[in-house]
Design a protein around this motif. Structure first.
Motif, mmCIF file in Angstrom:
data_model
loop_
_atom_site.group_PDB
_atom_site.id
_atom_site.type_symbol
_atom_site.label_atom_id
_atom_site.label_comp_id
_atom_site.label_asym_id
_atom_site.label_seq_id
_atom_site.Cartn_x
_atom_site.Cartn_y
_atom_site.Cartn_z
ATOM 1 N N TYR A 1 74.209 34.908 3.164
ATOM 2 C CA TYR A 1 73.461 34.565 4.369
ATOM 3 C C TYR A 1 73.544 35.686 5.403
ATOM 4 C CZ TYR A 1 71.666 31.830 8.257
ATOM 5 O OH TYR A 1 70.911 31.388 9.303
ATOM 6 N N GLN B 1 73.525 25.486 15.700
ATOM 7 C CA GLN B 1 74.167 26.001 14.486
ATOM 8 C C GLN B 1 75.210 25.001 14.020
ATOM 9 O OE1 GLN B 1 75.274 29.578 16.890
ATOM 10 N NE2 GLN B 1 74.693 30.668 15.046
ATOM 11 N N ARG C 1 68.984 26.677 20.480
ATOM 12 C CA ARG C 1 69.491 27.046 19.150
ATOM 13 C C ARG C 1 70.637 26.124 18.783
ATOM 14 N NH1 ARG C 1 72.957 30.579 19.576
ATOM 15 N NH2 ARG C 1 71.507 32.018 20.544
ATOM 16 N N GLN D 1 76.036 27.229 26.669
ATOM 17 C CA GLN D 1 76.492 27.443 25.293
ATOM 18 C C GLN D 1 77.679 26.535 25.019
ATOM 19 O OE1 GLN D 1 77.489 31.659 25.295
ATOM 20 N NE2 GLN D 1 75.560 32.156 24.285
ATOM 21 N N GLN E 1 60.840 26.155 22.423
ATOM 22 C CA GLN E 1 61.029 26.619 21.053
ATOM 23 C C GLN E 1 62.431 26.313 20.565
ATOM 24 O OE1 GLN E 1 58.454 28.232 19.134
ATOM 25 N NE2 GLN E 1 57.511 27.122 20.825
ATOM 26 N N GLY E 2 62.604 26.252 19.256
ATOM 27 C CA GLY E 2 63.929 25.949 18.757
ATOM 28 C C GLY E 2 64.212 26.517 17.388
ATOM 29 N N MET E 3 65.469 26.555 17.064
ATOM 30 C CA MET E 3 65.950 27.080 15.798
ATOM 31 C C MET E 3 67.194 26.321 15.378
ATOM 32 S SD MET E 3 67.322 30.885 15.035
ATOM 33 C CE MET E 3 68.893 30.511 14.271
ATOM 34 N N LEU E 4 67.298 26.091 14.095
ATOM 35 C CA LEU E 4 68.494 25.465 13.514
ATOM 36 C C LEU E 4 68.969 26.301 12.350
ATOM 37 C CD1 LEU E 4 67.392 21.753 12.931
ATOM 38 C CD2 LEU E 4 68.683 22.643 14.874
ATOM 39 N N GLU E 5 70.282 26.364 12.199
ATOM 40 C CA GLU E 5 70.816 26.917 10.964
ATOM 41 C C GLU E 5 72.114 26.193 10.672
ATOM 42 O OE1 GLU E 5 72.394 30.920 11.125
ATOM 43 O OE2 GLU E 5 73.350 30.509 13.034
ATOM 44 N N HIS F 1 62.854 26.713 12.023
ATOM 45 C CA HIS F 1 62.377 26.933 13.388
ATOM 46 C C HIS F 1 61.392 25.837 13.740
ATOM 47 C CE1 HIS F 1 58.942 29.071 11.539
ATOM 48 N NE2 HIS F 1 59.793 29.901 10.974
ATOM 49 N N THR G 1 61.195 33.360 16.190
ATOM 50 C CA THR G 1 62.175 32.742 15.286
ATOM 51 C C THR G 1 61.622 32.859 13.875
ATOM 52 O OG1 THR G 1 61.128 30.611 15.773
ATOM 53 C CG2 THR G 1 63.194 31.081 16.895
ATOM 54 N N GLU H 1 72.998 26.275 21.949
ATOM 55 C CA GLU H 1 72.675 27.066 23.131
ATOM 56 C C GLU H 1 71.333 26.570 23.642
ATOM 57 O OE1 GLU H 1 73.017 31.312 22.912
ATOM 58 O OE2 GLU H 1 72.189 31.536 24.928
ATOM 59 N N GLU I 1 56.067 32.322 26.389
ATOM 60 C CA GLU I 1 56.340 31.286 27.385
ATOM 61 C C GLU I 1 55.922 31.718 28.792
ATOM 62 O OE1 GLU I 1 59.535 28.647 26.937
ATOM 63 O OE2 GLU I 1 59.410 28.699 24.752
ATOM 64 N N TYR J 1 64.292 27.585 25.297
ATOM 65 C CA TYR J 1 64.747 27.852 23.933
ATOM 66 C C TYR J 1 66.031 27.093 23.629
ATOM 67 C CZ TYR J 1 65.897 30.432 19.732
ATOM 68 O OH TYR J 1 66.189 30.759 18.436
ATOM 69 N N ILE K 1 68.543 27.613 26.629
ATOM 70 C CA ILE K 1 68.177 28.632 27.605
ATOM 71 C C ILE K 1 66.995 28.139 28.416
ATOM 72 C CG2 ILE K 1 67.293 30.988 27.894
ATOM 73 C CD1 ILE K 1 68.754 31.742 25.306
#
Lengths: 365, 365, 365, 365
Positions: free
Chosen positions: D152, C156, C154, C271, C243-247, C235, D233, C262, D211, C152, C264
């Motif tokens: 947000y 930001q 993330r 981090q 998997q991934g996420m952006l904000e 996402h 996500t 981050e 996973e 994973y 994982i």
């Protein structure tokens, strides 16, 4: 007008100051112009390399040569070499920025203060942490009364750079060269901050310890004694009645640069730690806890010269700000602090701590 | 077998211990059964209410009544009331858990230790912070040598509960009732932790200050003097040669419960702060910085009795663990620490700090 | 050999790159020598001032003049001005370092990549956060498998520089000039880091919002529409299955520069947060929590060029490291990343996010 | 009046609720009295042990027996067993506190809401994190407008309890029993908080991943498939136009209980992380950064029932506060939230996330 500047020394602090001089024109164009003119050292090859790297015109192994030929002298030599060149320079009207502490003994420091008193030249001592923007902001807050009546100051300076017993013996381990150990090297910074933020210290009770008693001399079989402290602990009072505490060490496993101060007042408090140099913790009067202020805003001290908010600066910027202020004082625009007189008051506190340690008694200043 | 328990006192600590007793059966079923039997106090109405709320069978205004009728006495009264009931209880074979510090003076504490020595009953002093799981883990790490040779200990106990000058005068501000101020109330906790983790303290140099000199007596026009310290600073040596530092205050704006210790060794270091009670910072030998350990895993001390990992416990759990250990000792399963003898050694350090403050000299123990 | 360098643009990034060039000789003497030769802009007065301050020989209002006369072009203009000068320079064999993102549209970026493909010159895109030492260390750890299988990511990027509704309308608020808003300006940095650390992104689902819909044009009465996003959330999956996420946002009250990642894995995690640029949090396989590593040691990437351990660097050092690498690539010593091809892959992800936002559907790359 | 309470289930949550009931009389004496009457389970020996430990009068293996004999039913069984006993209890006028999520499918949840609508009994769903004092304080701040217009929301729920691939297969890995995986178990908590703090969610786009695809069944050679998600996500919009993001995992190495929310408004922001359950970060309108508030003051929600400021509470206190509110609602003093209707809205969001994951499309609610 361009000022010719000479350096005695070209190690860590030599690079830091040369870098500062090189960067001032772009970021603080109002600072007087300087020419990196001459650099003084003992080993010819290393000296030539340093002059090349740091952008100096020429080198010499004779500091008197430098004193005669420059407008400004930076004395960045080991501590026992601070008095003679500094005093001669000041007598010749050459401005001096001297690394801290002023001298290895009170006697040497006293002669330096006297030389400064008799000279028209500017004499400054390089306690650079005053020039951290977050600490400048702290000073502004204290001065405007944001903390109320000051009740308590704590200063810590914990590093691990000599925590490894197998690390080398260095000149800083030698009382004859460096004077006091961690309390002279690190503690003096904190004492400078304490007296700047709160006022003069009235009395101290100190304790020094040397836990690693000998070290190996590099490139030799010799083991040599460590003759000054590697841990210090101090409690004290300011003349204002504010209480205080100091601790520091060069063998503090877990700490890279915990150069931290806390100041607690009747209405607020501040915290700062050099490991997070761009942050100041402040509890204002009506707050419910410390605010973490990212001190990178345009309105923060010196920060309009740098980058947009949120873009951090580093340790070296404190030296740049210090050089900016020192050279402006040379230019007559301001006076520079810490002056030798101010730095001597710091030296007196270090000396009182050492006497207190020996006698086990509280010592008045 | 069910133990009849009596409490002297029903304030903050009365509630904390009653809660502990009430919760043991569900979480530590191996602890001996107790009956909350009798509660001693002065004001009848408040006493009856407390008995109801805390689940006690009956009340009395005469502590001797309690001593005669219980198996175990919890002495939770203001400090000057610790010696007499405690000594009488121990003489009668009644087990005693006494709140800290042991007494307001060394003389009273000495009599309590003597009474404990002559009695077969268990005599424990309620320095509950030993029973924080994170600090139990710290103790395990120190004992197995994970930090190497211990070089430096710092203990802080900063709170703001009396920072407001307009807050009320309380019995804790009165030397005649409480003995020492912040150093007795808060500092004694830290001294207990220091000696538990490192060993006996050999000498101290201390400084006490009273910055808020008088306070208003509640529901009256009277202003009354604060006769003990609200800030203390101490440096000291352990018998092992480890150096140490203490600081604390009840007027430290910005701090709710910074009950913090750091212990630095030759190979590692730990940090703990009660404001983050479920965390222990540890730098192990090959680490590059402190690990933040969330001390809520099944293998952590006492934590298999509680919730799955990551589900935090609170301050009151330290009192539950303490009660668990004390009652197991009453049951003969273990001995309890801190014993009166151990707590007396803490009291001697507090006393030495006070003498050092008065004379300005380092005091050996 | 000395390389003649020309800049298009002299604002924030112009200063950052000029500073980098000025500092390389002292700290990275192996970097090829450069001459700050020519600077391109529109307003003559401001341009002359900038040339003075930043140390350039001459100025021009005609970028073709610069392209003809330099060895290396830095394209630091607003985004819609990236393609033409860059393409012409590359066609003329001039090396180009272009600010990010590559172009305001995929079409423009595509032409730039093609120009780079046909040229022997080096074409680099200035995603400078790769050159944070802590992130270089992170990359080393990932590459040597310290985290195990990556599960994973993330990213930001939260800032508040446009949080104030009364703040000015800027070119970055205009889709026609800047292309995407926060996701183009800030998000593209994070996408570059994500693909560098983990590998190519396979598909995305994105959401863009414009919460402050218009702003005041400086020195005018005009209100102008904000035509691109000020908040983005995404996402996605990497081709590896991670998997991934952006904000991110430019209106995130409370954040100065939370440019954080981050990552994982099955055996560890890292981090990083740019607000604490000298720190990397790492949980290694046998650890009990994240270690806070102060990435200022000699063995840390680029750090032997700077100060002793514990002496922090700042944001600008990332640009210095980037320039060092770019100029070494110009010198033929290495290749430079991110290349235009790499930066184009980032641009494709931004474009896919925008398409996904419009359709509400997941978009494959 | 004393309420007879029955529990279905006696694991982690059974202990948490039994502890809550046992502690209410001492700390929240205004809560109605309860009798722990009957406990339902399948394994007789374990059941009898649990009844002893948790203080219940009797046991049964037949939930209908419990429904007939109690005033209040706590349904703490695995998720697929929520609907039938709950519906029957509500039909019989028995109050129900049901663990979250309401049901493993929307259809089951719908029937439960209908049963609650037709009954006079109180029907509550145990989303206990609403009852963290720091989050109650957050809610107060939001409601009084301290953050301005909400822009947000981010919710994270990262745990590592299933990060070890060699750990056991559990009922929570089975879609047929648990319904959704991490997004149902952990994500539903965050969705409850999001809608409580901001308002209803309007549409979502979600992504689920598994996973670790199979696990070993305890005490057997069997490997069994994991049939629900271990990473989720999500990005989404509230009906108010506020944007939002969710992420969570049960395999997030480095995280014990990062159950965290951030809410950013036009004038302020808050941050909370369950790993530091007693802290709330708040940036108020005129602040320069987040204030770290130690939410243990008398004026903080529920905290006057506990200890003096600075004495932290733990996770279990959230369950105590929840029970206090639920039983007061049973007593008619208040209504209880989250009601089944509210919890159903949470369930609808989880269901929409799952549908979005399958189709790759944004789903409106």
């Amino acid at each position: 007008m361009t000022l010719d500047v000479g350096f005695i020394g070209y190690g860590f602090m030599g690079t830091a100051h040369a870098n500062a001089l090189a960067r001032l024109p772009m970021f603080f164009p109002e600072t007087p112009q300087v020419n990196r003119s001459i650099i003084v050292g003992r080993e010819k090859k290393a000296l030539t390399d340093a002059a090349d790297r740091l952008g100096f015109d020429r080198t010499t192994t004779d500091w008197e040569d430098a004193v005669e030929s420059v407008d400004v002298l930076y004395n960045l030599a080991p501590t026992h070499l601070h008095p003679e060149p500094t005093i001669e320079a000041l007598a010749a009207g050459v401005h001096v920025l001297c690394e801290k502490p002023l001298a290895r003994s009170l006697e040497g420091a006293e002669r330096m203060v006297e030389a400064a008193r008799l000279s028209d030249a500017v004499a400054g001592c390089a306690y650079n942490y005053r020039y951290v923007p977050a600490l400048q902001l702290a000073k502004q807050l204290v001065d405007k009364g944001a903390l109320g009546e000051l009740r308590y100051f704590r200063g810590q300076f914990l590093q691990d750079w000599q925590a490894d017993e197998d690390g080398p013996w260095l000149w800083r381990n030698n009382d004859d060269v460096a004077g006091a150990g961690a309390v002279g090297d690190q503690g003096s910074h904190t004492i400078d901050l304490a007296q700047w933020l709160v006022g003069d210290i009235a009395d101290v009770s100190g304790r020094l310890a040397t836990e690693i008693e000998e070290r190996s001399v590099p490139e030799s079989d010799e083991r040599r004694a460590v003759t000054n402290d590697d841990i210090y602990t101090v409690h004290f009072s300011f003349q204002s009645g504010t209480q205080g505490m100091l601790e520091g060490s060069r063998i503090a496993v877990g700490h890279k640069n915990t150069n931290a101060v806390e100041l607690i007042g009747s209405n607020g408090a501040i915290q700062f730690d050099c490991e997070r140099l761009n942050e100041l913790q402040v509890q204002f009067e009506d707050d419910y806890g410390f605010q973490t202020i990212n001190v990178t805003r345009d309105e923060d001290p010196y920060m309009d010269a740098w980058w947009p908010a949120g873009h951090s600066i580093g340790w070296e910027h404190t030296v740049i700000h210090e050089n900016h202020e020192f050279l402006r004082a040379v230019d007559g625009a301001t006076s520079f602090e810490p002056s030798f007189k101010t730095a001597f008051q710091t030296q007196r506190v270090v000396d009182a701590i050492r006497r207190s340690d020996k006698t086990g008694k509280r010592v008045s200043l």
